[in-house]
Design an enzyme around this catalytic site. Structure first.
Site, mmCIF file in Angstrom:
data_model
loop_
_atom_site.group_PDB
_atom_site.id
_atom_site.type_symbol
_atom_site.label_atom_id
_atom_site.label_comp_id
_atom_site.label_asym_id
_atom_site.label_seq_id
_atom_site.Cartn_x
_atom_site.Cartn_y
_atom_site.Cartn_z
ATOM 1 N N ALA A 80 -15.782 -33.539 10.494
ATOM 2 C CA ALA A 80 -14.515 -33.880 9.645
ATOM 3 C C ALA A 80 -14.962 -34.407 8.418
ATOM 4 O O ALA A 80 -14.347 -34.357 7.154
ATOM 5 C CB ALA A 80 -13.664 -34.902 10.436
ATOM 6 N N THR A 81 -16.065 -35.193 8.492
ATOM 7 C CA THR A 81 -16.589 -35.811 7.269
ATOM 8 C C THR A 81 -16.938 -34.455 6.120
ATOM 9 O O THR A 81 -16.619 -34.423 4.880
ATOM 10 C CB THR A 81 -17.985 -36.499 7.170
ATOM 11 O OG1 THR A 81 -17.787 -37.398 8.147
ATOM 12 C CG2 THR A 81 -18.347 -36.899 6.185
ATOM 13 N N ASN A 160 -7.894 -43.855 11.910
ATOM 14 C CA ASN A 160 -8.695 -43.873 13.068
ATOM 15 C C ASN A 160 -8.916 -45.627 13.572
ATOM 16 O O ASN A 160 -9.592 -46.044 14.506
ATOM 17 C CB ASN A 160 -10.214 -43.678 12.603
ATOM 18 C CG ASN A 160 -10.400 -44.271 11.093
ATOM 19 O OD1 ASN A 160 -9.775 -43.849 10.360
ATOM 20 N ND2 ASN A 160 -11.475 -44.848 10.889
ATOM 21 N N CYS A 335 -19.920 -53.349 9.358
ATOM 22 C CA CYS A 335 -21.128 -53.769 9.120
ATOM 23 C C CYS A 335 -21.936 -52.719 8.390
ATOM 24 O O CYS A 335 -22.305 -51.832 8.755
ATOM 25 C CB CYS A 335 -21.840 -54.189 10.375
ATOM 26 S SG CYS A 335 -20.959 -55.283 11.510
HETATM 27 C C1 LIG Z 1 -14.277 -39.877 12.927
HETATM 28 C C2 LIG Z 1 -13.606 -39.470 11.785
HETATM 29 C C3 LIG Z 1 -13.816 -38.789 10.548
HETATM 30 C C4 LIG Z 1 -15.414 -38.276 10.509
HETATM 31 O O1 LIG Z 1 -15.482 -37.366 11.302
HETATM 32 P P1 LIG Z 1 -17.047 -36.534 11.595
HETATM 33 O O2 LIG Z 1 -16.693 -35.391 12.468
HETATM 34 O O3 LIG Z 1 -17.779 -37.783 12.607
HETATM 35 O O4 LIG Z 1 -17.636 -36.344 10.488
HETATM 36 C C5 LIG Z 1 -13.257 -38.509 9.491
HETATM 37 N N1 LIG Z 1 -11.847 -38.917 9.534
HETATM 38 C C6 LIG Z 1 -11.331 -39.696 10.580
HETATM 39 C C7 LIG Z 1 -10.094 -39.988 10.543
HETATM 40 C C8 LIG Z 1 -12.209 -39.940 11.715
HETATM 41 O O5 LIG Z 1 -11.640 -40.557 12.693
#
Ligand SMILES: *Cc1c(COP(=O)(O)O)cnc(C)c1O
Length: 396
Positions: A80-81, A160, A335
């Site tokens: 998602a990043t 999240n 952190c």
């Molecule tokens: C975990 C998360 C991300 C990052 O996702 P990755 O697949 O770890 O890069 C982005 N947005 C939200 C809301 C998340 O919970």
């Protein structure tokens, strides 16, 4: 060489907003794609490539169907990043001639906030909407922020930290009416709440596998192809994979696991979420027997598996230390290597630094048990009570 001592006991895992274990059924679906069907899906000249391509194509269909999209609208990424980066920077670069204004929200994940910060350094103008005390965006605030030069609105589906579900349909229709693209980070939402990109008027949607019992390192961006057709500038250039939007050899094992994980979650969504809500409510009831406990985020418009609380009159650090042998969870302290800062999400709700630090995020999931939830509730009550007693005692 002597092996390092391993702990014989692992704490109860309640950090499912950070990541989830891979479901054994997902692992099983992935295994043939490591050594047996190891082909490169881009190899069109032989059966190794065809087998890999068939699996990728099937997975793409599953994932598209999960959000009521078309298979060609799914672009695989590393998570998602990367999907958020592609959506936000990709739109900014493709539409800057039409406007340089982007709207997002203060409680977004850093994978949305940081690309926006970066675009500001390039001359874009970013509005970061506040949230109400319950964590929800006020539609009036959104409407007031939209301008003729706004090109993109990015609002997450599920938070999240506090699990709050933003009113996507209401936001989407306001963007659509004004011809503004709407992106949502659905990393925490896919497989947990129903998502329909058409009903929600969503143009871009980020997903990831590892929050929904799939493998880490795989995700996708949904990019609308019709009404409107979204233009996107690629952020990774190379062999022209994924219609030129994201180059790099596809990872069939990861992709198959991603699709299997989402398929399983959707097939059991109603029961699974009802079970998690029952446990979550039970945990909330039990920790509420402590005085001075507050819920962070909206009481009902939230993910079933999330509970985030602040506890008055205890030190956040001491609380985590006291609990860590029993339960693995996160607090409202972010952190970095140099310093600890209070969560930007809890601060946006108006929590003091002390209440943000003295917060606990419980992320319940598929593999927890009722007994574990009760054990954790008991441990939280005991730890808070003993910390309060210790601090009430005159120091000698
Ligand atoms: C975990 C998360 C991300 C990052 O996702 P990755 O697949 O770890 O890069 C982005 N947005 C939200 C809301 C998340 O919970």
């Amino acid at each position: 060489m002597k092996e390092a001592a391993r702990p014989i006991y692992r704490p109860i895992y309640l950090d499912c907003q950070a990541t989830t274990p891979v479901d054994p059924r997902v692992v099983e679906a992935m295994l043939p794609f490591f050594s047996e069907h190891f082909g490169n899906p881009a190899s069109i000249t032989h059966a190794y490539g065809w087998a890999a391509e068939a699996a990728v194509s099937q997975s793409r269909q599953t994932l598209a169907a999960a959000i009521h999209a078309e298979p060609e609208e799914i672009i695989f990424t590393s998570g998602a990043t990367e999907a958020n980066n592609l959506a936000i920077k990709g739109v900014a670069e493709a539409y800057f001639a039409q406007g340089k204004h982007i709207v997002t929200v203060q409680t977004e994940h850093h994978a949305v906030l940081d690309p926006c910060d970066y675009l500001e350094t390039l001359g874009f103008d970013v509005t970061r909407l506040p949230v109400q005390a319950d964590g929800l965006v006020a539609i009036a605030d959104l409407e007031a922020a939209l301008r003729p030069d706004t090109i993109l609105v990015s609002v997450m589906a599920a938070n999240n930290e506090i699990g709050v579900l933003q009113p996507l349909a209401e936001i989407g229709v306001r963007c659509r009416d004004r011809g503004i693209l709407f992106h949502t980070d659905a990393a925490q939402a896919i497989g947990k709440i129903p998502l329909d990109v058409n009903a929600l008027s969503v143009d871009l949607l980020s997903m990831t596998a590892h929050k929904v019992y799939g493998p880490k390192g795989i995700g996708a961006l949904y990019v609308r192809r019709r009404r409107p057709r979204v233009q996107l500038a690629p952020q990774i250039h190379g062999g022209g994979h994924e219609r030129g939007l994201r180059s790099g050899t596809l990872a069939p094992a990861q992709i198959v696991g991603f699709a299997k994980a989402v398929e399983l979650a959707i097939a059991t969504m109603a029961e699974e979420q009802a079970q998690l809500a029952t446990w979550r409510d039970r945990l909330w009831q039990q920790v509420q027997t402590l005085p001075g406990v507050r819920l962070n985020g909206h009481p009902t418009q939230r993910l079933a598996g999330n509970l985030n609380i602040s506890i008055e009159g205890v030190d956040g650090q001491a609380l985590l230390l006291g609990l860590r042998a029993i339960v693995a969870l996160s607090s409202g302290a972010a952190c970095s290597s140099t310093k600890t800062t209070p969560s930007h999400v809890l601060k946006a709700l108006g929590r003091s630094d002390a209440l943000a630090y003295a917060s606990l995020r419980f992320g319940l999931g598929r593999f927890n048990t009722a007994a574990e939830i009760d054990r954790v509730a008991e441990a939280v009550c005991e730890t808070v009570t003993s910390l309060r007693q210790a601090s009430a005692q005159p120091s000698r």
